[in-house]
Scaffold this active site. Structure first.
Site: not given
Ligand SMILES: Cc1cc2nc3c(=O)[nH]c(=O)nc-3n(C[C@H](O)[C@H](O)[C@H](O)COP(=O)(O)O)c2cc1C
Length: 316
Positions: A133, A194
């Site tokens: 993160c 991530n």
């Molecule tokens: C609002 C938000 C909250 C997130 N919270 C977490 C989290 O708690 N733990 C985690 O491993 N990744 C978290 N992520 C990352 C997502 O799990 C993911 O890895 C990242 O958004 C890339 O995927 P995407 O492009 O489909 O959004 C978060 C992403 C967003 C947008």
């Protein structure tokens, strides 16, 4: 139920299809259960639970950007003690879908302690170690320092009998190397990846937009970047890869499979289209069927021949 075999198995974790939410970007609540058919998912991925209680980062925590979004949520969490004391894993028992818990902490010891506390929990099917993160103090350190990463994964492996999925950071020079270390130290699968560290500036206020200054970039903007990481990692490891980054439609998922992913996670896309994950599942099945494939496994890595470096610009 499906026209083709789109099931995925990661040790004892058995999923009927390869689609799950990305941690933090979709959770199960009684009210959204009426909107999205949660039982259609391959698995449920929970928002990361931290070792101790955290309030998260100061607002604003979300910003829109061209072709995506940024967040600096910072893992607000009740902490694992309260999470378990409130029997929170139990609430997912109403669903007929394996539940993966995402865990987070500030040190290798935090992760090990959580694994110890989760051992034998009957409501969980696997653990995703969020070592990446960008919005919490040590988030990036744990997945960018080879020794720390290896030590953390190895210690959790020793402690836990759950399938361990290690979620890597794309904010490293050689993700492929980190993928190899995670595998060597006992990971059963990798989530790649991530969010990417980013910055947005409010030009009216003349200061960074997000309350925590920087944030993690997600959404369509990052898809080619993460797809590249999956492509590279597939050449370096033998364990399954879960592709995560910028999936906005089933075609994106197919690209991830062809690069080498065995399953996918959908994050930011859910905010644009709450039914997206169902559409991705159906789209994958239709694509396989219409193109004469009987199983998803037939296309995993099909565009990525292991061992050949000629067509891959950076072979580090
Ligand atoms: C609002 C938000 C909250 C997130 N919270 C977490 C989290 O708690 N733990 C985690 O491993 N990744 C978290 N992520 C990352 C997502 O799990 C993911 O890895 C990242 O958004 C890339 O995927 P995407 O492009 O489909 O959004 C978060 C992403 C967003 C947008």
């Amino acid at each position: 139920m499906y026209k083709t075999d789109i099931s995925v198995k990661i040790k004892s974790l058995e999923m009927k299809n390869p689609v799950m939410p990305a941690s933090g970007a979709y959770d199960y609540f009684e009210d959204n259960a009426n909107v999205f058919p949660m039982n259609t998912l391959g698995a449920i991925m929970l928002k990361s639970i931290h070792r101790r209680e955290r309030f998260g980062n100061p607002p604003p925590r979300i910003a829109e950007i061209t072709a995506g979004m940024m967040n600096s949520v910072g893992i607000p969490s009740v902490g694992i003690d309260k999470f378990l004391a409130e029997n929170q894993p139990e609430k997912y028992a109403v669903l007929d879908v394996p539940v993966i818990i995402s865990i987070s902490g500030n040190s290798p010891e935090d992760y090990v302690e959580i694994c110890q506390m989760l051992e034998g929990n009957p409501y969980l099917a696997a653990i995703e170690m969020n070592l990446s993160c960008p919005n919490v103090g040590t988030g990036l350190q744990l997945s960018s320092d080879e020794v720390l990463l290896g030590r953390t994964v190895q210690a959790c492996r020793y402690m836990s009998s759950f399938p361990l999925i290690v979620k890597l950071s794309p904010n490293v020079t050689h993700l492929k190397k980190m993928a190899q270390i995670a595998e060597e130290c006992g990971a059963d699968a990798l989530t790649i990846a991530n969010t990417y560290m980013g910055l947005k500036i409010d030009i009216k206020k003349r200061k960074p937009w997000l309350g925590n200054t920087t944030g993690g970039v997600s959404g369509p903007a990052i898809k080619p970047l993460t797809l590249y990481h999956v492509f590279q990692a597939y050449r370096a490891v033998t364990i399954p890869i879960i592709g995560c980054g910028g999936i906005m439609g089933w075609e994106d998922a197919i690209e991830y499979f062809m690069a080498g992913a065995s399953a996918v996670q959908v994050g930011a896309g859910n905010f644009v289209n709450p039914m997206l994950m169902k559409e991705v599942i159906d789209g994958i099945d239709n694509y396989l069927d219409q193109n004469g494939f009987h199983s998803l496994k037939d296309i995993v890595g099909i565009a990525n021949q292991k061992g050949s470096s000629a067509e891959c610009g950076c072979n580090l």
